[in-house]
Design a protein around this motif. Structure first.
Motif, PDB file in Angstrom:
ATOM      1  N   LEU A  51      -2.998 -19.762   2.841  1.00 32.95           N
ATOM      2  CA  LEU A  51      -3.529 -21.034   2.633  1.00 32.95           C
ATOM      3  C   LEU A  51      -4.766 -20.961   1.333  1.00 32.95           C
ATOM      4  O   LEU A  51      -4.443 -22.037   0.951  1.00 32.95           O
ATOM      5  CB  LEU A  51      -4.537 -21.305   4.374  1.00 32.95           C
ATOM      6  CG  LEU A  51      -3.502 -21.824   5.126  1.00 32.95           C
ATOM      7  CD1 LEU A  51      -4.404 -22.305   6.536  1.00 32.95           C
ATOM      8  CD2 LEU A  51      -2.382 -23.104   5.138  1.00 32.95           C
ATOM      9  N   PRO A  52      -5.344 -19.953   1.747  1.00 27.51           N
ATOM     10  CA  PRO A  52      -5.985 -20.238  -0.257  1.00 27.51           C
ATOM     11  C   PRO A  52      -5.220 -19.893  -1.228  1.00 27.51           C
ATOM     12  O   PRO A  52      -5.788 -20.857  -1.965  1.00 27.51           O
ATOM     13  CB  PRO A  52      -6.435 -18.479  -0.148  1.00 27.51           C
ATOM     14  CG  PRO A  52      -6.912 -17.754   1.459  1.00 27.51           C
ATOM     15  CD  PRO A  52      -5.539 -18.766   1.768  1.00 27.51           C
ATOM     16  N   GLY A 131     -12.871 -27.665   7.190  1.00 32.15           N
ATOM     17  CA  GLY A 131     -11.722 -27.015   8.215  1.00 32.15           C
ATOM     18  C   GLY A 131     -11.123 -25.813   7.088  1.00 32.15           C
ATOM     19  O   GLY A 131     -10.829 -26.158   5.885  1.00 32.15           O
ATOM     20  N   PHE A 132     -10.264 -24.823   7.344  1.00 28.96           N
ATOM     21  CA  PHE A 132      -9.896 -24.019   6.626  1.00 28.96           C
ATOM     22  C   PHE A 132      -9.269 -22.990   6.913  1.00 28.96           C
ATOM     23  O   PHE A 132      -8.779 -21.390   6.807  1.00 28.96           O
ATOM     24  CB  PHE A 132     -10.079 -23.512   5.349  1.00 28.96           C
ATOM     25  CG  PHE A 132      -9.423 -23.450   3.989  1.00 28.96           C
ATOM     26  CD1 PHE A 132      -9.302 -24.015   3.011  1.00 28.96           C
ATOM     27  CD2 PHE A 132      -9.051 -21.918   3.908  1.00 28.96           C
ATOM     28  CE1 PHE A 132      -8.337 -24.076   2.002  1.00 28.96           C
ATOM     29  CE2 PHE A 132      -8.516 -21.754   2.817  1.00 28.96           C
ATOM     30  CZ  PHE A 132      -7.684 -23.053   1.934  1.00 28.96           C
ATOM     31  N   ALA A 175     -11.384 -15.489   4.333  1.00 32.04           N
ATOM     32  CA  ALA A 175     -10.808 -17.005   4.990  1.00 32.04           C
ATOM     33  C   ALA A 175     -11.737 -17.551   3.546  1.00 32.04           C
ATOM     34  O   ALA A 175     -11.114 -17.642   2.283  1.00 32.04           O
ATOM     35  CB  ALA A 175     -10.895 -17.509   5.940  1.00 32.04           C
ATOM     36  N   GLY A 176     -13.139 -17.356   3.974  1.00 29.85           N
ATOM     37  CA  GLY A 176     -13.500 -18.156   3.182  1.00 29.85           C
ATOM     38  C   GLY A 176     -14.288 -17.431   1.510  1.00 29.85           C
ATOM     39  O   GLY A 176     -13.383 -18.269   0.167  1.00 29.85           O
ATOM     40  N   GLY A 177     -14.093 -16.336   1.127  1.00 30.48           N
ATOM     41  CA  GLY A 177     -14.350 -15.148   0.017  1.00 30.48           C
ATOM     42  C   GLY A 177     -12.888 -15.943  -0.519  1.00 30.48           C
ATOM     43  O   GLY A 177     -12.904 -16.374  -1.911  1.00 30.48           O
ATOM     44  N   GLU A 178     -11.954 -15.527   0.166  1.00 29.09           N
ATOM     45  CA  GLU A 178     -10.393 -16.160  -0.252  1.00 29.09           C
ATOM     46  C   GLU A 178     -10.398 -17.198  -1.237  1.00 29.09           C
ATOM     47  O   GLU A 178      -9.618 -18.146  -1.854  1.00 29.09           O
ATOM     48  CB  GLU A 178      -9.089 -15.378   0.231  1.00 29.09           C
ATOM     49  CG  GLU A 178      -8.682 -13.467   0.284  1.00 29.09           C
ATOM     50  CD  GLU A 178      -7.498 -13.881   0.906  1.00 29.09           C
ATOM     51  OE1 GLU A 178      -6.190 -13.652  -0.360  1.00 29.09           O
ATOM     52  OE2 GLU A 178      -7.303 -13.909   2.045  1.00 29.09           O
ATOM     53  N   ALA A 179     -11.104 -18.095  -0.282  1.00 27.02           N
ATOM     54  CA  ALA A 179     -10.964 -19.138  -0.693  1.00 27.02           C
ATOM     55  C   ALA A 179     -11.369 -19.933  -1.915  1.00 27.02           C
ATOM     56  O   ALA A 179     -10.798 -20.438  -3.110  1.00 27.02           O
ATOM     57  CB  ALA A 179     -11.138 -20.774   0.705  1.00 27.02           C
ATOM     58  N   VAL A 180     -12.375 -19.420  -1.761  1.00 30.67           N
ATOM     59  CA  VAL A 180     -13.459 -20.011  -2.714  1.00 30.67           C
ATOM     60  C   VAL A 180     -13.192 -19.124  -4.432  1.00 30.67           C
ATOM     61  O   VAL A 180     -12.892 -19.857  -5.125  1.00 30.67           O
ATOM     62  CB  VAL A 180     -14.690 -19.592  -2.404  1.00 30.67           C
ATOM     63  CG1 VAL A 180     -14.900 -18.298  -2.845  1.00 30.67           C
ATOM     64  CG2 VAL A 180     -15.728 -20.610  -3.519  1.00 30.67           C
ATOM     65  N   ALA A 181     -12.929 -17.842  -4.255  1.00 25.38           N
ATOM     66  CA  ALA A 181     -11.945 -17.384  -5.592  1.00 25.38           C
ATOM     67  C   ALA A 181     -10.746 -18.155  -6.019  1.00 25.38           C
ATOM     68  O   ALA A 181     -10.580 -18.225  -7.552  1.00 25.38           O
ATOM     69  CB  ALA A 181     -12.061 -15.787  -5.725  1.00 25.38           C
ATOM     70  N   GLU A 182      -9.897 -18.352  -5.285  1.00 29.49           N
ATOM     71  CA  GLU A 182      -8.754 -18.692  -5.622  1.00 29.49           C
ATOM     72  C   GLU A 182      -8.831 -19.946  -5.885  1.00 29.49           C
ATOM     73  O   GLU A 182      -8.114 -20.849  -7.362  1.00 29.49           O
ATOM     74  CB  GLU A 182      -7.743 -18.677  -4.441  1.00 29.49           C
ATOM     75  CG  GLU A 182      -7.036 -17.707  -4.072  1.00 29.49           C
ATOM     76  CD  GLU A 182      -6.382 -17.093  -4.408  1.00 29.49           C
ATOM     77  OE1 GLU A 182      -5.889 -17.636  -6.231  1.00 29.49           O
ATOM     78  OE2 GLU A 182      -5.563 -16.184  -4.719  1.00 29.49           O
ATOM     79  N   THR A 266     -15.870 -22.234   6.639  1.00 28.06           N
ATOM     80  CA  THR A 266     -14.889 -20.869   7.201  1.00 28.06           C
ATOM     81  C   THR A 266     -16.125 -19.739   7.659  1.00 28.06           C
ATOM     82  O   THR A 266     -15.781 -18.028   7.113  1.00 28.06           O
ATOM     83  CB  THR A 266     -14.469 -20.269   5.725  1.00 28.06           C
ATOM     84  OG1 THR A 266     -15.625 -19.995   4.791  1.00 28.06           O
ATOM     85  CG2 THR A 266     -13.377 -20.911   4.850  1.00 28.06           C
ATOM     86  N   ALA A 267     -16.801 -20.302   8.082  1.00 24.21           N
ATOM     87  CA  ALA A 267     -17.703 -18.872   8.988  1.00 24.21           C
ATOM     88  C   ALA A 267     -17.092 -18.764  10.472  1.00 24.21           C
ATOM     89  O   ALA A 267     -18.052 -18.737  11.195  1.00 24.21           O
ATOM     90  CB  ALA A 267     -19.385 -19.709   9.347  1.00 24.21           C
ATOM     91  N   GLY A 268     -16.143 -17.957  10.597  1.00 19.90           N
ATOM     92  CA  GLY A 268     -15.762 -17.184  11.659  1.00 19.90           C
ATOM     93  C   GLY A 268     -14.704 -17.769  12.489  1.00 19.90           C
ATOM     94  O   GLY A 268     -14.535 -19.579  12.389  1.00 19.90           O
TER      95      GLY A 268
END
Ligand code: FAD
Length: 449
Positions: A51-52, A131-132, A175-182, A266-268
């Motif tokens: 998804l990211p 959400g993500f 999820a959040g780390g990958e999503a924001v970096a991508e 993306t907080a859990g």
């Protein structure tokens, strides 16, 4: 719904990583000796680890979905929402899309209903954040970011431009780390077509309650990822909470306040709440406690013919030692599914069940094109990967794990096309309102007198 009484009926709730793999294994192993039914509210599996990259326009959304009816030819697929589980009656209530409730009986029950985002009662969160976890959320994130670039480049109003170009991600885990970096990488690639916008105009903010990001890859690599993101201009606020986001105004516990046109939560995760609508025992976290052989624990030992795995369960992690439990990830969910299916076959045959045992292979995460972090456990050694090798390992692993040959091939072909012609920079937010253009045209037609 009647089932053939002469052969066991295995009812699988959820057609995600657990459900699809259990069904696939059972239909292969049991053939026509069992009836297998899969119930999912969606007609497809979503391969969430990709998804990211969907959110960053690097993978076509369709290519992270596996159509259940095409993959599970030997099983019956019901598209409907599980509403209630009554194990004492061996029945499950399912609502189909037309809101008709059907009751499905079973001999064996498999629960793979996964998890949902764990939200908090933060003012404005439910109304303004997204959400993500679902493909449409990743599409919406991609489309919003890309459409905002186009809008921001055209507006003369500085405040509007600032709001349009501020993107907030709450939660700096996997999820959040990958999503924001991508996503930030996508913006960097897109900006070459926007001479009116400068990279410093775009603000990506990560709000993380803990003192680190990406805990899944360990301390050192988490620090490396943090440094990498900050050097790229992503603002990571550690030990910071989201206090509110009413009307898109983000207020954080460090006193910061800013307008943000996109707030991604993306907080859990928490176990699927539908489990509470059942007569099955849940533990304090709302999950099903499983034995190591993946049967669900009752008050006096395992429940008869009820198995579960994946994100909605707590399963002992025998490979990690006494008292450890498996983390909720696709690596375990997929392998638990294979063990679970084999144990159902064993149970039907009257053979002893086997405990789930899987040695963690490691964790890999992509952080944009040619960037990533990864920790591999091979032959008792830990190998840490950074940058290009980690990125390549992550992509290779996920192509291997992505269901169906056709989807694997399509993902690789998409990457190859992006590499030749650069990734797509188009967002189509209008697709959520497809009748608008027609309505406008109709409104301009003179009314019949
Ligand atoms: C953005 C993101 C990135 C990730 N990256 C990684 C990664 O890199 N590596 C990794 O190992 N893991 C990763 N994960 C985690 C991984 O995807 C999950 O742990 C895994 O999918 C869990 O499998 P599951 O079968 O338990 O749940 P799911 O795969 O979520 O399946 C649950 C299924 O149940 C269905 N369902 C839910 N409620 C109902 C209902 N009431 N009625 C009918 N059907 C219902 C859903 O539609 C879904 O198909 C990531 C997750 C996300 C969100």
């Amino acid at each position: 719904m009647n089932t053939n009484a002469s052969k066991p009926h295995v009812l699988i709730l959820g057609g995600g990583t657990v459900g699809m793999n259990v069904a696939s294994e059972l239909t292969k192993k049991l053939g026509s000796n069992a009836a297998v039914t899969v119930v999912d509210s969606r007609p497809y599996l979503t391969y969430q680890p990709f998804l990211p990259e969907v959110g960053a326009g690097a993978i076509d959304p369709r290519n992270v979905l596996a159509p259940l009816r095409k993959v599970l030819k030997g099983a019956k697929v019901v598209t409907g929402t599980v509403d209630r589980i009554d194990h004492k009656d061996r029945s499950v209530q399912v609502k189909t899309d037309d809101d008709v409730a059907v009751s499905i009986n079973y001999d064996y029950l498999v629960i793979g209903l996964g998890a949902v985002p764990r939200t908090l009662p933060i003012p404005g969160l439910a109304e303004n954040a997204i959400g993500f976890k679902q493909v449409e959320e990743a599409i919406a994130v991609r489309d919003r970011i890309l459409a905002n670039l186009a809008e921001a480049a055209s507006t003369k109003d500085a405040e509007t431009r600032k709001r349009l170009l501020t993107f907030t991600f709450v939660g700096g885990g996997f999820a959040g780390g990958e999503a924001v970096a991508e996503a930030q990488d996508m913006v960097r690639a897109a900006l070459r077509y926007y001479p009116d916008l400068h990279p410093s105009d775009v603000r990506f903010v990560v709000v993380e309650a803990m003192g680190r990001i990406l805990p899944e890859v360990g301390d050192d690599l988490g620090k490396f990822a943090l440094k990498d993101m900050r050097e790229r201009g992503i603002e990571v606020k550690l030990e910071t909470f989201l206090n509110s986001c009413e009307d898109g105004i983000v207020k954080t516990s460090d006193g910061d306040e800013f307008a943000s046109d996109l707030i991604v939560w993306t907080a859990g995760i928490k176990p699927n709440p539908v489990l509470a609508n059942s007569d099955l025992p849940l533990n304090q976290t709302g999950r099903l406690d499983c034995m190591a052989d993946l049967r669900v624990k009752g008050e006096n030992g395992p429940l008869e013919n009820v198995f579960a795995a994946g994100d909605c369960t707590t399963v002992p992690d025998l490979a990690s030692g006494e008292g450890k439990v498996c983390p909720p990830n696709a690596q375990h969910a997929q392998r638990q599914a294979v063990r679970l299916a084999d144990n159902i076959v064993r149970d039907i045959d009257g053979r002893p069940l086997v405990d789930y045992f899987h040695k963690n292979l490691g964790t890999v995460a992509t952080l944009g094109m040619y960037k990533g972090v990864g920790q591999l456990f091979i032959g008792g050694k830990t190998i840490e990967l950074k940058g290009l090798p980690a990125w390549a390992a992550a992509r290779a692993y996920h192509v291997y794990a992505m269901p169906t040959f056709a989807r694997k091939a399509a993902v690789i072909a998409g990457w190859a096309t992006n590499a030749i012609g650069n990734r797509d920079i188009l967002g189509i937010p209008e697709s959520t309102d497809p009748r608008r253009a027609f309505e406008l045209a109709a409104a301009s037609t003179p009314k019949k007198k």
